[in-house]
Design an enzyme around this catalytic site. Structure first.
Site, PDB file in Angstrom:
ATOM      1  N   GLY A  64      31.836 -28.413 -22.521  1.00 11.86           N
ATOM      2  CA  GLY A  64      31.455 -26.998 -22.515  1.00 11.86           C
ATOM      3  C   GLY A  64      32.595 -26.103 -22.966  1.00 11.86           C
ATOM      4  O   GLY A  64      33.524 -26.535 -23.657  1.00 11.86           O
ATOM      5  N   LEU A  67      37.987 -23.855 -20.916  1.00 17.97           N
ATOM      6  CA  LEU A  67      38.307 -22.888 -19.859  1.00 17.97           C
ATOM      7  C   LEU A  67      39.735 -22.370 -19.992  1.00 17.97           C
ATOM      8  O   LEU A  67      40.034 -21.265 -19.547  1.00 17.97           O
ATOM      9  CB  LEU A  67      38.045 -23.507 -18.485  1.00 17.97           C
ATOM     10  CG  LEU A  67      36.562 -23.837 -18.225  1.00 17.97           C
ATOM     11  CD1 LEU A  67      36.378 -24.547 -16.884  1.00 17.97           C
ATOM     12  CD2 LEU A  67      35.683 -22.585 -18.272  1.00 17.97           C
ATOM     13  N   HIS A  88      25.157 -18.566 -29.307  1.00 18.71           N
ATOM     14  CA  HIS A  88      23.791 -18.209 -29.704  1.00 18.71           C
ATOM     15  C   HIS A  88      23.559 -18.526 -31.181  1.00 18.71           C
ATOM     16  O   HIS A  88      22.487 -19.004 -31.555  1.00 18.71           O
ATOM     17  CB  HIS A  88      23.518 -16.718 -29.445  1.00 18.71           C
ATOM     18  CG  HIS A  88      23.548 -16.375 -27.984  1.00 18.71           C
ATOM     19  ND1 HIS A  88      23.138 -15.162 -27.507  1.00 18.71           N
ATOM     20  CD2 HIS A  88      23.948 -17.090 -26.905  1.00 18.71           C
ATOM     21  CE1 HIS A  88      23.284 -15.144 -26.176  1.00 18.71           C
ATOM     22  NE2 HIS A  88      23.781 -16.298 -25.799  1.00 18.71           N
ATOM     23  N   ASP A 143      24.011 -20.995 -19.182  1.00 17.80           N
ATOM     24  CA  ASP A 143      23.840 -20.261 -20.436  1.00 17.80           C
ATOM     25  C   ASP A 143      23.617 -21.253 -21.567  1.00 17.80           C
ATOM     26  O   ASP A 143      23.242 -22.400 -21.321  1.00 17.80           O
ATOM     27  CB  ASP A 143      25.022 -19.287 -20.682  1.00 17.80           C
ATOM     28  CG  ASP A 143      26.364 -19.983 -20.844  1.00 17.80           C
ATOM     29  OD1 ASP A 143      26.387 -21.149 -21.282  1.00 17.80           O
ATOM     30  OD2 ASP A 143      27.405 -19.357 -20.547  1.00 17.80           O
TER      31      ASP A 143
HETATM   32  C1  LHQ Z   1      38.849 -29.337 -20.160  1.00 19.98           C
HETATM   33  C2  LHQ Z   1      37.511 -28.949 -19.939  1.00 19.98           C
HETATM   34  C3  LHQ Z   1      37.108 -27.630 -20.255  1.00 19.98           C
HETATM   35  C4  LHQ Z   1      39.315 -27.233 -20.944  1.00 19.98           C
HETATM   36  C5  LHQ Z   1      37.731 -30.988 -19.342  1.00 19.98           C
HETATM   37  N1  LHQ Z   1      38.051 -26.810 -20.756  1.00 19.98           N
HETATM   38  N2  LHQ Z   1      39.736 -28.475 -20.655  1.00 19.98           N
HETATM   39  C6  LHQ Z   1      30.545 -19.635 -21.845  1.00 19.98           C
HETATM   40  C7  LHQ Z   1      31.193 -18.433 -22.114  1.00 19.98           C
HETATM   41  C8  LHQ Z   1      32.431 -18.083 -21.558  1.00 19.98           C
HETATM   42  C9  LHQ Z   1      32.988 -18.513 -20.469  1.00 19.98           C
HETATM   43  C10 LHQ Z   1      32.633 -19.579 -19.688  1.00 19.98           C
HETATM   44  O1  LHQ Z   1      31.694 -20.511 -20.022  1.00 19.98           O
HETATM   45  C11 LHQ Z   1      30.735 -20.545 -20.909  1.00 19.98           C
HETATM   46  C12 LHQ Z   1      29.867 -21.691 -20.874  1.00 19.98           C
HETATM   47  C13 LHQ Z   1      30.366 -22.925 -20.189  1.00 19.98           C
HETATM   48  O2  LHQ Z   1      30.415 -23.960 -20.794  1.00 19.98           O
HETATM   49  S1  LHQ Z   1      30.819 -22.823 -18.555  1.00 19.98           S
HETATM   50  C14 LHQ Z   1      31.200 -24.492 -18.112  1.00 19.98           C
HETATM   51  C15 LHQ Z   1      32.537 -24.907 -18.614  1.00 19.98           C
HETATM   52  N3  LHQ Z   1      32.775 -26.310 -18.312  1.00 19.98           N
HETATM   53  C16 LHQ Z   1      33.103 -26.736 -17.096  1.00 19.98           C
HETATM   54  O3  LHQ Z   1      33.187 -26.013 -16.134  1.00 19.98           O
HETATM   55  C17 LHQ Z   1      33.408 -28.214 -16.999  1.00 19.98           C
HETATM   56  C18 LHQ Z   1      34.866 -28.424 -16.683  1.00 19.98           C
HETATM   57  N4  LHQ Z   1      35.174 -29.844 -16.679  1.00 19.98           N
HETATM   58  C19 LHQ Z   1      34.859 -30.667 -15.677  1.00 19.98           C
HETATM   59  O4  LHQ Z   1      34.270 -30.301 -14.674  1.00 19.98           O
HETATM   60  C20 LHQ Z   1      35.272 -32.084 -15.836  1.00 19.98           C
HETATM   61  O5  LHQ Z   1      36.316 -32.161 -16.785  1.00 19.98           O
HETATM   62  C21 LHQ Z   1      34.122 -33.012 -16.292  1.00 19.98           C
HETATM   63  C22 LHQ Z   1      33.113 -33.171 -15.123  1.00 19.98           C
HETATM   64  C23 LHQ Z   1      33.419 -32.474 -17.533  1.00 19.98           C
HETATM   65  C24 LHQ Z   1      34.681 -34.404 -16.640  1.00 19.98           C
HETATM   66  O6  LHQ Z   1      35.462 -34.895 -15.552  1.00 19.98           O
HETATM   67  P1  LHQ Z   1      36.432 -36.136 -15.763  1.00 19.98           P
HETATM   68  O7  LHQ Z   1      35.704 -37.221 -16.459  1.00 19.98           O
HETATM   69  O8  LHQ Z   1      37.034 -36.439 -14.417  1.00 19.98           O
HETATM   70  O9  LHQ Z   1      37.562 -35.637 -16.780  1.00 19.98           O
HETATM   71  P2  LHQ Z   1      38.792 -34.631 -16.498  1.00 19.98           P
HETATM   72  O10 LHQ Z   1      38.364 -33.521 -15.623  1.00 19.98           O
HETATM   73  O11 LHQ Z   1      39.975 -35.437 -16.084  1.00 19.98           O
HETATM   74  O12 LHQ Z   1      39.029 -34.017 -17.969  1.00 19.98           O
HETATM   75  C25 LHQ Z   1      39.780 -34.705 -18.972  1.00 19.98           C
HETATM   76  C26 LHQ Z   1      40.665 -33.694 -19.653  1.00 19.98           C
HETATM   77  O13 LHQ Z   1      39.825 -32.717 -20.293  1.00 19.98           O
HETATM   78  C27 LHQ Z   1      41.509 -32.899 -18.663  1.00 19.98           C
HETATM   79  O14 LHQ Z   1      42.727 -32.587 -19.283  1.00 19.98           O
HETATM   80  P3  LHQ Z   1      44.086 -33.355 -18.893  1.00 19.98           P
HETATM   81  O15 LHQ Z   1      45.136 -32.703 -19.715  1.00 19.98           O
HETATM   82  O16 LHQ Z   1      44.272 -33.186 -17.413  1.00 19.98           O
HETATM   83  O17 LHQ Z   1      43.828 -34.808 -19.259  1.00 19.98           O
HETATM   84  C28 LHQ Z   1      40.718 -31.641 -18.437  1.00 19.98           C
HETATM   85  O18 LHQ Z   1      41.489 -30.548 -18.039  1.00 19.98           O
HETATM   86  C29 LHQ Z   1      40.165 -31.411 -19.832  1.00 19.98           C
HETATM   87  N5  LHQ Z   1      38.927 -30.612 -19.774  1.00 19.98           N
HETATM   88  N6  LHQ Z   1      36.845 -30.015 -19.420  1.00 19.98           N
HETATM   89  N7  LHQ Z   1      35.839 -27.210 -20.109  1.00 19.98           N
END
Ligand code: LHQ
Length: 261
Positions: A64, A67, A88, A143
């Site tokens: 997504g 962040l 969009h 969204d």
């Molecule tokens: C990330 C992300 C990420 C940056 C993983 N960003 N780095 C629209 C308009 C404006 C504002 C807000 O939002 C929107 C729409 C949206 O999409 S809101 C939803 C945004 N996405 C999330 O909240 C998901 C965030 N990520 C997670 O919850 C987890 O990463 C998931 C469940 C997807 C995967 O978990 P794991 O398999 O345990 O992987 P991880 O968390 O260890 O992530 C791997 C790497 O990717 C990690 O970086 P690092 O340097 O520590 O290896 C994360 O920081 C990075 N990453 N998602 N969205």
């Protein structure tokens, strides 16, 4: 494409668009949203392209919105405008592109990544894939079209549950719920997606495109309007080379040579 966070390749009538920021599970940056939108536009314009695959590099499909990028911009940032000018356009571009788009869902599709995955027409998932409405984990509402796609695909109760729990829906459950068409072992995903896309690309792709338009428009129509629209589209399809060839091939008991026109 100008953005290397999006890879674009065409082979044998199939364009493959790859989200390519594997270090962040293909989280969308501004450049990446623009790059993906441009890639779909290019695939739409290119007459050689008759089917499209969308996939992600590495172990995620897309996590997504990036962040980190959002955090950096606090203060100068309107989320509403970001959605209107970014996601969009991407999602509308995918939905109005009159060629079949196969989502090859290789890993997690979260937040806007889930919306983009659901904007593909048919989905083949790796057994390691999952879908997650991550929005509520950060205090947002769904969204990127997810409020439109999900209740239609899985029903309101399941869609709302996905939204308020932000639970991961694994591939097999996604298959049972109708979120994906097929699940295959992860190491066979691209091979299967390419075979499927190749088969579609040699089919009556003009009719496939009109079918996409018919089905998407029918959601907002009465039966009478949908019937009328079908007769209009059928007039168009019936003027095609593919219709003439399809009928001729049937009568001659041979495989049809469709050209998508
Ligand atoms: C990330 C992300 C990420 C940056 C993983 N960003 N780095 C629209 C308009 C404006 C504002 C807000 O939002 C929107 C729409 C949206 O999409 S809101 C939803 C945004 N996405 C999330 O909240 C998901 C965030 N990520 C997670 O919850 C987890 O990463 C998931 C469940 C997807 C995967 O978990 P794991 O398999 O345990 O992987 P991880 O968390 O260890 O992530 C791997 C790497 O990717 C990690 O970086 P690092 O340097 O520590 O290896 C994360 O920081 C990075 N990453 N998602 N969205």
């Amino acid at each position: 494409m100008s953005e290397e966070s999006i890879l674009y390749a065409v082979s044998d009538g199939v364009a493959t668009i790859t989200l390519n920021r594997p270090q962040a599970l293909n989280a969308f940056t501004d450049g990446m949203i623009k790059g993906a939108t441009a890639a779909f536009k290019q695939a739409g314009k290119d007459n050689e392209v008759r089917a499209i695959i969308l996939t992600g590099a590495g172990r995620g499909f897309s996590s997504g919105q990036d962040l980190g990028e959002v955090q950096e911009r606090q203060g100068e940032f309107s989320i509403g405008e970001h959605l209107r000018k970014g996601y969009h356009r991407l999602i509308t571009g995918m939905m109005t592109l009159e060629k079949p788009i196969i989502g090859a869902i290789n890993g997690i599709a979260a937040g806007a990544g889930c919306g983009v995955a659901l904007a593909t027409d048919i989905r083949i998932a790796s057994d390691k894939a999952s879908f997650m409405l991550a929005f509520s984990k950060i205090g947002l509402v769904p969204d990127s079209g997810t409020n439109w796609f999900l209740p239609r695909m899985v029903g309101y109760g399941r869609a709302y549950e996905m939204a308020i729990t932000a639970d991961r829906i694994p591939a097999e459950q996604a298959l049972a719920w109708g979120l994906v068409n097929r699940v295959v072992p992860g190491d066979q995903l691209m091979e299967n997606a390419q075979a499927w896309a190749g088969k579609l690309a040699s089919g009556p792709t003009l009719a496939f495109g009109l079918t996409k338009r018919a089905m998407n428009r029918a959601w907002g129509m009465s039966l009478a309007e949908a019937l009328e629209y079908e007769s209009y589209l059928q007039e168009l399809a019936a003027r095609s080379h593919d219709f003439a060839e399809g009928v001729q091939a049937f009568l001659e008991k041979r495989p049809a040579q469709f050209e998508g026109k």
